[in-house]
Design an enzyme around this catalytic site. Structure first.
Site, PDB file in Angstrom:
ATOM      1  N   GLU A 122       0.862  -1.186   0.000  1.00  0.00           N
ATOM      2  CA  GLU A 122       0.000   0.000   0.000  1.00  0.00           C
ATOM      3  C   GLU A 122       0.891   1.226   0.000  1.00  0.00           C
ATOM      4  OE1 GLU A 122      -0.628  -1.874   3.093  1.00  0.00           O
ATOM      5  OE2 GLU A 122      -2.218  -3.125   2.251  1.00  0.00           O
ATOM      6  N   TYR A 141       8.087   2.011  -7.363  1.00  0.00           N
ATOM      7  CA  TYR A 141       7.376   0.732  -7.482  1.00  0.00           C
ATOM      8  C   TYR A 141       7.051   0.423  -8.953  1.00  0.00           C
ATOM      9  CZ  TYR A 141       6.757   1.648  -2.478  1.00  0.00           C
ATOM     10  OH  TYR A 141       6.973   1.934  -1.157  1.00  0.00           O
TER      11      TYR A 141
HETATM   12  N1  COA Z   1      10.079  12.259  -7.749  1.00  0.00           N
HETATM   13  C1  COA Z   1       9.590  11.258  -8.530  1.00  0.00           C
HETATM   14  N2  COA Z   1      10.181  10.046  -8.609  1.00  0.00           N
HETATM   15  C2  COA Z   1      11.294   9.861  -7.897  1.00  0.00           C
HETATM   16  C3  COA Z   1      11.863  10.851  -7.071  1.00  0.00           C
HETATM   17  C4  COA Z   1      11.210  12.107  -7.019  1.00  0.00           C
HETATM   18  N3  COA Z   1      11.656  13.098  -6.243  1.00  0.00           N
HETATM   19  N4  COA Z   1      12.946  10.331  -6.453  1.00  0.00           N
HETATM   20  C5  COA Z   1      13.057   9.055  -6.882  1.00  0.00           C
HETATM   21  N5  COA Z   1      12.048   8.778  -7.757  1.00  0.00           N
HETATM   22  C6  COA Z   1      11.747   7.527  -8.392  1.00  0.00           C
HETATM   23  C7  COA Z   1      12.358   7.375  -9.772  1.00  0.00           C
HETATM   24  O1  COA Z   1      11.527   6.524 -10.529  1.00  0.00           O
HETATM   25  C8  COA Z   1      13.627   6.637  -9.448  1.00  0.00           C
HETATM   26  O2  COA Z   1      14.077   5.842 -10.492  1.00  0.00           O
HETATM   27  P1  COA Z   1      15.082   6.440 -11.633  1.00  0.00           P
HETATM   28  O3  COA Z   1      16.153   7.190 -10.911  1.00  0.00           O
HETATM   29  O4  COA Z   1      15.587   5.216 -12.324  1.00  0.00           O
HETATM   30  O5  COA Z   1      14.217   7.298 -12.449  1.00  0.00           O
HETATM   31  C9  COA Z   1      13.172   5.727  -8.335  1.00  0.00           C
HETATM   32  O6  COA Z   1      12.276   6.492  -7.566  1.00  0.00           O
HETATM   33  C10 COA Z   1      14.248   5.203  -7.442  1.00  0.00           C
HETATM   34  O7  COA Z   1      15.208   6.192  -7.112  1.00  0.00           O
HETATM   35  P2  COA Z   1      16.314   5.794  -6.066  1.00  0.00           P
HETATM   36  O8  COA Z   1      17.378   6.852  -6.082  1.00  0.00           O
HETATM   37  O9  COA Z   1      16.723   4.399  -6.271  1.00  0.00           O
HETATM   38  O10 COA Z   1      15.458   5.843  -4.710  1.00  0.00           O
HETATM   39  P3  COA Z   1      15.795   6.661  -3.382  1.00  0.00           P
HETATM   40  O11 COA Z   1      17.051   6.184  -2.788  1.00  0.00           O
HETATM   41  O12 COA Z   1      15.636   8.101  -3.649  1.00  0.00           O
HETATM   42  O13 COA Z   1      14.567   6.139  -2.452  1.00  0.00           O
HETATM   43  C11 COA Z   1      12.318   6.249  -1.623  1.00  0.00           C
HETATM   44  C12 COA Z   1      13.211   6.192  -2.887  1.00  0.00           C
HETATM   45  C13 COA Z   1      10.848   6.131  -2.056  1.00  0.00           C
HETATM   46  C14 COA Z   1      12.657   5.061  -0.726  1.00  0.00           C
HETATM   47  C15 COA Z   1      12.589   7.603  -0.902  1.00  0.00           C
HETATM   48  O14 COA Z   1      12.079   8.655  -1.684  1.00  0.00           O
HETATM   49  C16 COA Z   1      12.027   7.708   0.502  1.00  0.00           C
HETATM   50  O15 COA Z   1      12.642   7.275   1.486  1.00  0.00           O
HETATM   51  N6  COA Z   1      10.840   8.300   0.629  1.00  0.00           N
HETATM   52  C17 COA Z   1      10.237   8.500   1.950  1.00  0.00           C
HETATM   53  C18 COA Z   1       9.713   7.198   2.532  1.00  0.00           C
HETATM   54  C19 COA Z   1       8.571   6.649   1.723  1.00  0.00           C
HETATM   55  O16 COA Z   1       7.727   7.388   1.241  1.00  0.00           O
HETATM   56  N7  COA Z   1       8.543   5.306   1.598  1.00  0.00           N
HETATM   57  C20 COA Z   1       7.496   4.622   0.895  1.00  0.00           C
HETATM   58  C21 COA Z   1       6.437   4.183   1.848  1.00  0.00           C
HETATM   59  S1  COA Z   1       5.120   3.340   0.990  1.00  0.00           S
END
Ligand code: COA
Length: 157
Positions: free
Chosen positions: A99, A111
Site C-alpha cells: 500500500e 514501485y
Molecule cells: N520524484 C519522482 N520520482 C522519484 C523521485 C522524485 N523526487 N525520487 C526518486 N524517484 C523515483 C524514480 O523513478 C527513481 O528511479 P530512476 O532514478 O531510475 O528514475 C526511483 O524512484 C528510485 O530512485 P532511487 O534513487 O533508487 O530511490 P531513493 O534512494 O531516492 O529512495 C524512496 C526512494 C521512495 C525510498 C525515498 O524517496 C524515501 O525514502 N521516501 C520516503 C519514505 C517513503 O515514502 N517510503 C514509501 C512508503 S510506501
C-alpha cells in the site's frame, strides 16, 4: 537487518514517515516474526536506509522502505528494493503487494519502475491524515537463485 539495527531503523522511520512504527514493532519483526525479513543500507558505517517485507507462502507484502533524504536519488532505494524482491523470490513468493499513499509520487515511481501496478484504492486508509492508499501488485519477480540458503535459525537466543 539484525537486532543491533533496530534503534537506527526506528530513528529513520521517525524522521521519514508521518506514522512511524514503534521500537516494539521492529523488535517483534526482527526477533520473533518468522515471516518478516528486513534489509538495511549503510554508508560509512551509518545506517541510511532500510526496507522490509513479510512473505507468507507465495505472497510477499512490502511493509516499508525509506532512505534518508540527503541520500536519495542515488539508486539506494532501487538497490534495497531489488534485493528485497530477489530475496522474496528465493523464499518462494510469486507475487508482491503493497500500500502507498496516493500523494507519494517518488515511492509510486519506484514501485512502477520494478513493474508494480495499481489494482485498487483503499479509501481513508491512513489514520493520521485520512489519505487514500493505492494497493499495488507485482507479478513478475526476479528469478530465484538455485543456491539460495538461509540460516536455519534466524533469531538469536
Ligand atoms: N520524484 C519522482 N520520482 C522519484 C523521485 C522524485 N523526487 N525520487 C526518486 N524517484 C523515483 C524514480 O523513478 C527513481 O528511479 P530512476 O532514478 O531510475 O528514475 C526511483 O524512484 C528510485 O530512485 P532511487 O534513487 O533508487 O530511490 P531513493 O534512494 O531516492 O529512495 C524512496 C526512494 C521512495 C525510498 C525515498 O524517496 C524515501 O525514502 N521516501 C520516503 C519514505 C517513503 O515514502 N517510503 C514509501 C512508503 S510506501
Amino acid at each position: 537487518m539484525t537486532s543491533s539495527d533496530i534503534e537506527a531503523v526506528q530513528k529513520i522511520d521517525g524522521i521519514v514517515n508521518k506514522a512511524p512504527w514503534s521500537l516494539e514493532s521492529y523488535t517483534f519483526e526482527i526477533t520473533q516474526n518468522p515471516v518478516a525479513r528486513y534489509f538495511v543500507a549503510e554508508f560509512n558505517n551509518d545506517l541510511i536506509g532500510f526496507c522490509g517485507m513479510q512473505v507468507i507462502i507465495d505472497e510477499g507484502h512490502i511493509t516499508n522502505i525509506a532512505v534518508l533524504e540527503e541520500h536519495r536519488g542515488k539508486g539506494i532505494g532501487s538497490s534495497l528494493f531489488y534485493n528485497m524482491l530477489s530475496y522474496a523470490s528465493n523464499l518462494g513468493a510469486v507475487y508482491m503487494t503493497l500500500e502507498v499513499r496516493k500523494s507519494n509520487a517518488p515511492a509510486i515511481a519506484l514501485y512502477k519502475k520494478f513493474g508494480f501496478f495499481t489494482v485498487s484504492t483503499r479509501k481513508n486508509y491512513y489514520p493520521d491524515t485520512g489519505e487514500d492508499a493505492y494497493i499495488m501488485v507485482l507479478y513478475k519477480l526476479p528469478e530465484a537463485s538455485p543456491d539460495f540458503t538461509e540460516p536455519e535459525t534466524l533469531f538469536e537466543d
